[in-house]
Each structure stands twice: as structure tokens, then as C-alpha cells.
Write an enzyme that holds these catalytic residues in place. Structure first.
Site, PDB file in Angstrom:
ATOM      1  N   CYS A   1       0.811  -1.216   0.000  1.00  0.00           N
ATOM      2  CA  CYS A   1       0.000   0.000   0.000  1.00  0.00           C
ATOM      3  C   CYS A   1       0.847   1.270   0.000  1.00  0.00           C
ATOM      4  O   CYS A   1       0.486   2.259  -0.635  1.00  0.00           O
ATOM      5  CB  CYS A   1      -0.961  -0.009   1.185  1.00  0.00           C
ATOM      6  SG  CYS A   1      -0.160  -0.116   2.801  1.00  0.00           S
TER       7      CYS A   1
ATOM      8  N   HIS B   1      -2.982   0.598   7.071  1.00  0.00           N
ATOM      9  CA  HIS B   1      -3.216   0.694   5.639  1.00  0.00           C
ATOM     10  C   HIS B   1      -3.237   2.168   5.245  1.00  0.00           C
ATOM     11  O   HIS B   1      -3.582   3.029   6.063  1.00  0.00           O
ATOM     12  CB  HIS B   1      -4.549   0.031   5.290  1.00  0.00           C
ATOM     13  CG  HIS B   1      -4.860  -0.020   3.831  1.00  0.00           C
ATOM     14  ND1 HIS B   1      -3.938  -0.438   2.885  1.00  0.00           N
ATOM     15  CD2 HIS B   1      -5.988   0.297   3.136  1.00  0.00           C
ATOM     16  CE1 HIS B   1      -4.498  -0.376   1.679  1.00  0.00           C
ATOM     17  NE2 HIS B   1      -5.717   0.068   1.810  1.00  0.00           N
TER      18      HIS B   1
ATOM     19  N   SER C   1      -4.338  -3.107  -2.157  1.00  0.00           N
ATOM     20  CA  SER C   1      -4.578  -3.882  -0.953  1.00  0.00           C
ATOM     21  C   SER C   1      -4.799  -5.331  -1.336  1.00  0.00           C
ATOM     22  O   SER C   1      -5.042  -5.662  -2.499  1.00  0.00           O
ATOM     23  CB  SER C   1      -5.805  -3.344  -0.195  1.00  0.00           C
ATOM     24  OG  SER C   1      -6.182  -4.214   0.862  1.00  0.00           O
TER      25      SER C   1
END
Length: 344
Positions: free
Chosen positions: A127, A162, A179
């Protein structure tokens, strides 16, 4: 004065070949035996490559970013979809190590150089690298505002971090990223506010059995490819258990209106932490984990769990009697703060 004979003596008569030591030099048998033994050991230690020596293998396809070959032009939503296809073509890196420099505490120009390297090598990414590539590919679009948006979630005993790149064009919001879950990366340019985009991500996390504990928003990223300032990745952090959704919407609405002005102030100050005060209306305290216990300004209190070298603002500190002074990142936290826990 006695003289010492420095010449090499010949082997004694009747001695077996090689006796008295290993002969070194052209045609020496001892050196050859050692080389053969070493080659045998290496051959056992290195796994056999079934593709070695083959000449009929196809070339590895390299993704070509549309912003590198096609000028930015509307419709923006379709153009962003093409950008996401380039990012997705790199595929997710499931290995325990990364192939590129993922440190975020660097000038934007250095981050863009890493993004160019990623597109050249076309190796799998995660990410953080996807955010770098998205920044590079959207850089020609000056009308596009780009905001780092990161999440801290939990699923049982697993804690994950994330990050995506939230984008705003006129009055619409979307997101770019990568992702292991398809609904935790790209979001089309169709959301009416940052709060609406955030709600979509929270619902996606729920579908993947993750509970978001907090989210973080940074200042807009510059479109100058030679920018020497380190991006302000985390301006403030919101712990969802401490805030009602109504308050979160008000906070994000205020931030969206003043983000560009705050970024300009930060840039004029040479990268010094800007003074941010996001007002909210008084309301009665509510019970439960999302209760807001007092009405104060969101001032420059900082969290300490982010390790990218910046000074993030922790919005939940506003509910304490006095604002906390700024803290430096916790010692031992890796740069970028993304590898301390498993990314999604």
C-alpha cells in the site's frame, strides 16, 4: 653469516604425488578438487531453477502509466480508473520483505524517484508503494487535490495499518491504492465529501471483519516534482471510539474547506507544523464508546504511534482537560509506520 635457502625443495624420493602439501599452480590437482567440492556444495544449497537456460520465455510486461504518455484531461473519473489499472497491474507483494524504499520521511522529489523506479522494475508492491505510484501518476493533474488517508484496524488479535491516496476533483472524492482486499483500495470519483468516502472505507473494513480504531489525514500533496519538503503525511488522527459520527463529519467538513489554506501556511513556514483549529458546535455528552465528553477546539496535540518523522495531530486529545505538548515519534518505530504491523 649463514644463508637460508628460499627455493622450493622437491618432494622426497618415493613420496606419493602431492605428498608434503598441496601443489598450487597451473594443473594443480588440489585446487581443482576444492573447486569441484565447492561447486557441489553450492549446487545442493541453491534450489534448482527450472527456467535456467531457456530462451523461449516471454518478456515480462512493464506497465506504462497513462499520465506519462497521455496529457491529463477530463473525464477525470475515467482517467483515474486508468491510473488504478496501472497500480493494480503491479500486483500485491505477499513476501515478507519489500523491494523498494518505503520510507516516507523524505522529500517529495525522492518519493517520486522511487515511484519511477517501481514502474521501471514492475515488481510487486504494497500500500505504501502504491501511494507513491499514485502520487506520481496523478502529478500532472494540477486540479486534483491528493490527501494521504491511513487506517489503523484490528481483527481479533491482528492489528493492521493501511494507507490510500484520497483524491478530490471539484466537489467529488475518490481514492487510489492497493490492498489484498479489492474493496480497500480504489474508490471511484463519486463521493460527495471526505466523510462519505471515509464511511465507504469503514463499511468495507466491516465486510472484511476488521474494526477501524482510528484514521489519519494528511495535508494535500504538492504537484511540484522537484519539491524538497517532506510531505505532511499525518496532520491529525481521529480515534473513532472517542467521537460520534456526527462530530467526525463536522471535523472532516471543516478540514476539507481549509486544507489548501493550511497547506499553503505550512509551505510558507518552511515545513513547520501549522496551527490548526477546527471548531465544532456544542452538543450534549452521549453515553457509549463514541461519546464526546467536552467541547474544546481540536488543537495541536500530537499522537506518538506514527513513525514517519512528522508531528501528527491526535483529535482525541481534545477531550482531555489540557492539551498535551508535541511528542516525537516513539523510539524504534520504523520510518513510515507501515511495517510495524501487517498491512491490509
Amino acid at each position: 653469516m649463514p644463508m637460508h635457502d628460499t627455493s622450493t625443495s622437491s618432494p622426497a624420493e618415493g613420496a606419493p604425488p602431492g605428498g608434503g602439501g598441496v601443489q598450487v599452480g597451473p594443473g594443480g590437482h588440489g585446487q581443482g578438487r576444492r573447486a569441484d567440492s565447492l561447486a557441489a556444495l553450492v549446487g545442493k544449497a541453491v534450489p534448482h531453477n527450472p527456467f535456467a537456460g531457456r530462451t523461449d520465455l516471454p518478456e515480462v510486461p512493464l506497465p506504462i502509466g497513462p499520465a506519462l504518455v497521455v496529457p491529463f484531461r477530463p473525464p477525470v473519473s475515467r482517467w483515474l480508473t486508468q491510473v488504478q489499472r496501472v497500480i493494480s497491474a503491479l500486483e500485491y507483494n505477499h513476501l515478507p520483505h519489500t523491494f523498494f524504499n518505503i520510507h516516507k520521511n523524505r522529500p517529495l522529489s525522492a518519493i517520486l524517484a522511487t515511484a519511477r523506479e517501481i514502474l521501471t522494475e514492475a515488481l510487486p508492491i504494497r500500500c505504501v508503494e502504491a501511494t507513491f505510484v499514485a502520487t506520481l501518476l496523478t502529478n500532472p493533474a494540477a486540479e486534483l487535490a491528493r490527501f494521504p488517508l491511513s487506517f489503523h484496524s484490528r481483527c481479533g488479535a491482528v492489528v493492521a495499518r493501511h494507507i490510500v491516496l484520497a483524491v478530490r476533483y471539484r466537489d467529488k472524492w475518490g481514492a487510489l491504492g492497493l490492498s489484498r482486499r479489492e474493496d480497500l483500495m480504489f474508490k471511484p470519483l463519486q463521493f460527495n465529501s471526505l466523510a462519505e468516502l471515509l464511511r465507504e472505507f469503514l463499511q468495507s473494513y466491516e465486510r472484511n471483519h476488521h474494526a477501524v480504531r482510528s484514521f489519519t489525514v494528511g495535508l494535500p500533496l504538492s504537484h511540484d516534482p522537484a519539491d524538497s519538503l517532506v510531505p505532511f503525511w499525518r496532520l491529525f488522527r481521529v480515534r473513532l471510539r472517542d467521537w460520534s459520527w456526527e462530530t467526525v463529519e463536522t471535523l472532516l467538513s471543516s478540514f476539507s474547506r481549509m486544507a489548501l489554506a493550511v497547506e499553503a501556511e505550512w509551505r510558507q513556514g518552511g515545513g513547520r507544523t501549522p496551527a490548526v483549529s477546527l471548531k465544532r458546535r456544542p452538543r450534549a455528552p452521549a453515553r457509549g464508546p463514541s461519546a464526546v465528553t467536552s467541547d474544546r477546539e481540536l488543537s495541536s496535540s500530537s499522537g506518538s504511534e506514527d513513525g514517519d518523522g512528522r508531528t501528527p495531530r491526535d483529535c482525541s486529545e481534545a477531550s482531555k482537560p489540557t492539551p498535551s505538548p508535541s511528542h516525537s515519534p516513539s523510539p524504534g518505530t520504523p520510518p513510515g509506520g507501515a511495517e510495524a504491523e501487517p498491512p491490509l
